[in-house]
Motif scaffolding. Structure first.
Motif, mmCIF file in Angstrom:
data_model
loop_
_atom_site.group_PDB
_atom_site.id
_atom_site.type_symbol
_atom_site.label_atom_id
_atom_site.label_comp_id
_atom_site.label_asym_id
_atom_site.label_seq_id
_atom_site.Cartn_x
_atom_site.Cartn_y
_atom_site.Cartn_z
ATOM 1 N N GLU A 66 0.819 -1.201 0.000
ATOM 2 C CA GLU A 66 0.000 0.000 0.000
ATOM 3 C C GLU A 66 0.859 1.260 0.000
ATOM 4 O O GLU A 66 0.596 2.219 -0.738
ATOM 5 N N ALA A 67 1.922 1.252 0.795
ATOM 6 C CA ALA A 67 2.768 2.440 0.899
ATOM 7 C C ALA A 67 3.517 2.732 -0.396
ATOM 8 O O ALA A 67 3.787 3.897 -0.716
ATOM 9 N N SER A 68 3.847 1.704 -1.157
ATOM 10 C CA SER A 68 4.616 1.918 -2.384
ATOM 11 C C SER A 68 3.844 2.713 -3.426
ATOM 12 O O SER A 68 4.442 3.292 -4.341
ATOM 13 N N ALA A 69 2.510 2.759 -3.285
ATOM 14 C CA ALA A 69 1.684 3.531 -4.222
ATOM 15 C C ALA A 69 1.537 4.991 -3.791
ATOM 16 O O ALA A 69 0.970 5.798 -4.526
ATOM 17 N N ASN A 70 2.053 5.334 -2.617
ATOM 18 C CA ASN A 70 1.919 6.694 -2.102
ATOM 19 C C ASN A 70 2.980 7.594 -2.741
ATOM 20 O O ASN A 70 4.175 7.390 -2.522
ATOM 21 N N PRO A 71 2.578 8.621 -3.510
ATOM 22 C CA PRO A 71 3.564 9.481 -4.184
ATOM 23 C C PRO A 71 4.532 10.165 -3.224
ATOM 24 O O PRO A 71 5.651 10.523 -3.624
ATOM 25 N N LEU A 72 4.133 10.340 -1.973
ATOM 26 C CA LEU A 72 5.034 10.952 -1.000
ATOM 27 C C LEU A 72 6.337 10.176 -0.900
ATOM 28 O O LEU A 72 7.417 10.756 -0.749
ATOM 29 N N TYR A 73 6.240 8.848 -1.012
ATOM 30 C CA TYR A 73 7.415 7.999 -0.835
ATOM 31 C C TYR A 73 8.207 7.820 -2.127
ATOM 32 O O TYR A 73 9.222 7.119 -2.142
ATOM 33 N N HIS A 74 7.746 8.429 -3.211
ATOM 34 C CA HIS A 74 8.487 8.356 -4.465
ATOM 35 C C HIS A 74 9.556 9.443 -4.537
ATOM 36 O O HIS A 74 10.388 9.432 -5.447
ATOM 37 N N LYS A 75 9.511 10.353 -3.600
ATOM 38 C CA LYS A 75 10.501 11.418 -3.533
ATOM 39 C C LYS A 75 11.622 11.015 -2.583
ATOM 40 O O LYS A 75 11.531 10.005 -1.882
ATOM 41 N N TYR A 76 12.674 11.844 -2.554
ATOM 42 C CA TYR A 76 13.723 11.605 -1.560
ATOM 43 C C TYR A 76 13.116 11.703 -0.165
ATOM 44 O O TYR A 76 12.380 12.642 0.138
ATOM 45 N N PRO A 77 13.440 10.742 0.700
ATOM 46 C CA PRO A 77 12.984 10.863 2.092
ATOM 47 C C PRO A 77 13.856 11.866 2.845
ATOM 48 O O PRO A 77 14.913 12.259 2.347
ATOM 49 N N PRO A 78 13.438 12.295 4.037
ATOM 50 C CA PRO A 78 14.329 13.128 4.861
ATOM 51 C C PRO A 78 15.652 12.396 5.091
ATOM 52 O O PRO A 78 15.678 11.168 5.212
ATOM 53 N N LEU A 283 16.217 5.360 3.901
ATOM 54 C CA LEU A 283 15.542 4.225 3.275
ATOM 55 C C LEU A 283 14.348 4.691 2.445
ATOM 56 O O LEU A 283 13.740 5.728 2.736
ATOM 57 N N PHE A 284 13.968 3.901 1.445
ATOM 58 C CA PHE A 284 12.741 4.144 0.693
ATOM 59 C C PHE A 284 11.585 4.314 1.679
ATOM 60 O O PHE A 284 11.416 3.518 2.601
ATOM 61 N N GLY A 285 10.798 5.371 1.470
ATOM 62 C CA GLY A 285 9.727 5.684 2.407
ATOM 63 C C GLY A 285 8.729 4.569 2.605
ATOM 64 O O GLY A 285 8.184 4.395 3.704
ATOM 65 N N GLY A 286 8.455 3.785 1.557
ATOM 66 C CA GLY A 286 7.523 2.670 1.702
ATOM 67 C C GLY A 286 8.022 1.623 2.680
ATOM 68 O O GLY A 286 7.238 1.042 3.443
ATOM 69 N N ILE A 287 9.329 1.386 2.665
ATOM 70 C CA ILE A 287 9.909 0.452 3.632
ATOM 71 C C ILE A 287 9.797 1.027 5.041
ATOM 72 O O ILE A 287 9.503 0.299 6.000
ATOM 73 N N GLN A 288 10.011 2.339 5.171
ATOM 74 C CA GLN A 288 9.882 2.947 6.488
ATOM 75 C C GLN A 288 8.451 2.833 7.018
ATOM 76 O O GLN A 288 8.243 2.570 8.207
ATOM 77 N N ALA A 289 7.478 3.013 6.145
ATOM 78 C CA ALA A 289 6.084 2.885 6.569
ATOM 79 C C ALA A 289 5.777 1.464 7.016
ATOM 80 O O ALA A 289 5.112 1.236 8.037
ATOM 81 N N ALA A 290 6.262 0.475 6.267
ATOM 82 C CA ALA A 290 6.022 -0.918 6.631
ATOM 83 C C ALA A 290 6.760 -1.284 7.915
ATOM 84 O O ALA A 290 6.255 -2.066 8.733
ATOM 85 N N ALA A 291 7.958 -0.720 8.104
ATOM 86 C CA ALA A 291 8.705 -0.964 9.339
ATOM 87 C C ALA A 291 7.947 -0.421 10.542
ATOM 88 O O ALA A 291 7.901 -1.049 11.611
ATOM 89 N N ALA A 292 7.331 0.758 10.373
ATOM 90 C CA ALA A 292 6.529 1.325 11.459
ATOM 91 C C ALA A 292 5.329 0.442 11.764
ATOM 92 O O ALA A 292 4.949 0.262 12.931
ATOM 93 N N THR A 293 4.743 -0.148 10.721
ATOM 94 C CA THR A 293 3.639 -1.096 10.932
ATOM 95 C C THR A 293 4.112 -2.283 11.761
ATOM 96 O O THR A 293 3.438 -2.718 12.701
ATOM 97 N N ALA A 294 5.278 -2.818 11.419
ATOM 98 C CA ALA A 294 5.824 -3.959 12.163
ATOM 99 C C ALA A 294 5.965 -3.629 13.641
ATOM 100 O O ALA A 294 5.623 -4.438 14.514
ATOM 101 N N LEU A 295 6.435 -2.433 13.933
ATOM 102 C CA LEU A 295 6.740 -2.048 15.312
ATOM 103 C C LEU A 295 5.503 -1.692 16.125
ATOM 104 O O LEU A 295 5.499 -1.860 17.351
ATOM 105 N N THR A 296 4.463 -1.189 15.473
ATOM 106 C CA THR A 296 3.304 -0.668 16.215
ATOM 107 C C THR A 296 2.087 -1.585 16.168
ATOM 108 O O THR A 296 1.175 -1.423 16.989
ATOM 109 N N ALA A 297 2.030 -2.521 15.238
ATOM 110 C CA ALA A 297 0.891 -3.446 15.164
ATOM 111 C C ALA A 297 1.028 -4.534 16.234
ATOM 112 O O ALA A 297 1.982 -4.539 17.022
ATOM 113 N N SER A 298 0.104 -5.462 16.254
ATOM 114 C CA SER A 298 0.159 -6.576 17.195
ATOM 115 C C SER A 298 1.500 -7.296 17.097
ATOM 116 O O SER A 298 2.023 -7.513 15.999
#
Length: 401
Positions: A66-78, A283-298
């Motif tokens: 889902e995150a890979s389709a977000n245009p925000l993550y297609h740009k350079y991350p901070p 890191l690619f923003g989509g990976i960062q979003a998925a990593a946050a999911t890993a850390l905050t989900a069940s």
């Protein structure tokens, strides 16, 4: 038409001196031997490497899709990564270890934990400085020290001391030049864990000697027999003297995603971020979003994974006992550390098991001189394959009294 001279070119590439001093990549040799057997058509059971065999949990995979389709993550991350990921790791450490971390100043995002282990040596060490390194220990600690042009002083991990370093045995001449030290529990390769008293002793030792502590907590989620591994950062004073490295590779089966963190001392974190500003753009923003999911989900998937490794450990040691290969079961990580039978070195046993049983194990000497006399087995195959590996080894009659 341009004529190409047949004369041999005198042009040659001259590598920098730092490249000449790099240690041999131990696992590359191990993989090469295993692949040769596989190429010859043999059914090889590879217990020699530390590559998780289970897939990343589905909810994390869905998150990156889902995150890979977000245009925000297609740009350079901070440059230092998205704040939401730093906040997620701080939340996880608070929930798991009751450690308070400032996401802005005490968390750095890494391209995998290994990268941070290399970078910290380059951030802190000059030629002539000393780094205290566990022996046996993860060989990539050596790489960062070599790249920094520094020297290593080894801290023996002996079974009679529960595979903990004895600081009283270190030479004063080494301590006078020491600026950095690595510790790693749950330990690779021995599978040992460390008590709170050891971390208290380590903080006091670091304060006395002016040594920065780098705690490698890669296997922090994998403890057995109801014992939860302790984070170095739980110790009073830890953040004043050091940092901890954590990775999602083992906890969430995300080895290929390359997500790690450095946590703790603000100045060391600043230096790591500064170095990474020159190397990377996070890191690619989509990976960062998925990593946050890993850390905050069940975290049920983490509990399930730990239970899988414990069940595999129990099956392995039961099978080992049946062929007379006796050893104390590992306390954490997904490794087992086994003594070699008389008449063999760790390398000769590893070669024999590969040639005759088609089972790959890692010779202990590859982790340091004090690893001699042991081999490392990974719990990274099914219980059935682990038991089959032991059955094959048993047919060699190495442990008959």
């Amino acid at each position: 038409m341009t004529n190409v001279s047949s004369t041999t070119s005198r042009f040659s590439i001259q590598p920098a001196e730092r490249m000449k001093g790099l240690p041999t990549q131990f696992f590359a040799t191990l993989v090469g031997k295993a692949n040769a057997q596989i190429a010859a058509g043999h059914d090889v059971i590879n217990l020699g490497q530390g590559n998780p065999d289970r897939p990343t949990p589905p909810h994390i995979v869905t998150s990156i899709q889902e995150a890979s389709a977000n245009p925000l993550y297609h740009k350079y991350p901070p440059f230092s990564g998205f704040p939401f990921l730093k906040q997620a790791i701080a939340q996880r450490y608070k929930e798991d270890h009751n450690v308070d971390l400032d996401p802005d100043t005490e968390v750095a995002i890494l391209f995998g934990g290994k990268t941070g282990l290399i970078e910290i040596a380059q951030c802190l060490l000059n030629p002539g400085d000393v780094c205290l390194v566990p022996d046996p220990g993860y060989p990539d600690y050596w790489s960062g020290v070599a790249l920094a042009g520094a020297e290593m002083a080894f801290m023996p991990l002996r079974e009679e001391n529960n595979f903990l370093p004895d600081y009283s045995q270190l030479k004063q001449s080494d301590l006078d030049r020491a600026k950095l030290m690595f510790i790693n529990y749950p330990n690779n390769p021995t599978g040992a864990t460390a008590p709170a008293s050891f971390y208290e002793e380590t903080v006091a030792f670091a304060e006395k000697n002016g040594v920065v502590v780098a705690s490698d907590f890669a296997y922090g989620a994998i403890g057995f027999d109801g014992q939860k591994p302790i984070s170095f950062l739980q110790t009073p004073g830890a953040k004043e003297v050091g940092i901890e490295f954590y990775t999602l590779s083992k906890t969430y089966n995300m080895a290929g995603w390359r997500v790690g963190f450095a946590l703790g001392n603000k100045e060391v974190i600043r230096l790591i971020n500064l170095m990474q500003d020159h190397y990377y753009c996070s890191l690619f923003g989509g990976i960062q979003a998925a990593a946050a999911t890993a850390l905050t989900a069940s975290q049920d998937c983490v509990t399930e994974l730990r239970d899988v490794y414990e069940s595999r450990r129990n099956a392995l040691y039961t099978a080992l006992a049946s062929i007379g290969w006796n050893a104390k079961p590992s306390q954490g990580s997904f490794f087992s550390w086994l003594p070699v039978p008389s008449g063999h070195s760790s390398q000769s046993l590893a070669d024999l098991l590969l040639e005759e049983a088609k089972v790959v194990v890692a010779p202990g000497v590859g982790f340091g001189t004090h690893g001699e006399g042991y081999v490392r087995l990974g719990l990274l195959s099914s219980e059935a394959r682990l038991e089959e590996a032991v059955q094959r080894i048993g047919k060699l009659n190495l442990f008959n009294s």
